[in-house]
Design a protein around this motif. Structure first.
Motif: not given
Length: 93
Positions: A81-93
Motif C-alpha cells: 500500500l502506497t500513499q499517492v501524493i497529489v499536488p495541490n490544485d493551483s486554482l483552489i485557494s
C-alpha cells in the motif's frame, strides 16, 4: 433483487474485473476482495480512514483507493500500500 443476500465482511462492492472473477469492495477501513462472486471476502489491507471509492487496474494489478483525505494505490502482487501524493490544485485557494 429476489435472490440477493447480505454479504458478510463487505459493506459495498465498488468494482470488478471484466471477467467477473475479482470483486473489490470495502468494509469500513478494509479493502476486501471476493473471488467467488461475493460468497466470501478476504481483507487485502487496512487503511486509517473509511474507504470512499475504489478503482481496479487489471493490466497493472493495482487497486486505487480514496479515503476522506488521502489517495492510495495497492499493488495486489506485492501486497504493498502506497500513499499517492497529489499536488495541490493551483486554482483552489
Amino acid at each position: 433483487g429476489n435472490s440477493w443476500s447480505v454479504m458478510n465482511n463487505c459493506k459495498g462492492v465498488f468494482t470488478s474485473d471484466v471477467s467477473g472473477n475479482n470483486f473489490f469492495g470495502a468494509d469500513g477501513k478494509e479493502l476486501v476482495r471476493s473471488q467467488d462472486n461475493g460468497a466470501t471476502w478476504t481483507t487485502l489491507t487496512t487503511l486509517s480512514y473509511d474507504i470512499r471509492d475504489i478503482a481496479y487496474a487489471p493490466d497493472k494489478n493495482l487497486v486505487w483507493i480514496v479515503t476522506k483525505d488521502y489517495f492510495y494505490k495497492f499493488d495486489i502482487g506485492s501486497s504493498t500500500l502506497t500513499q499517492v501524493i497529489v499536488p495541490n490544485d493551483s486554482l483552489i485557494s
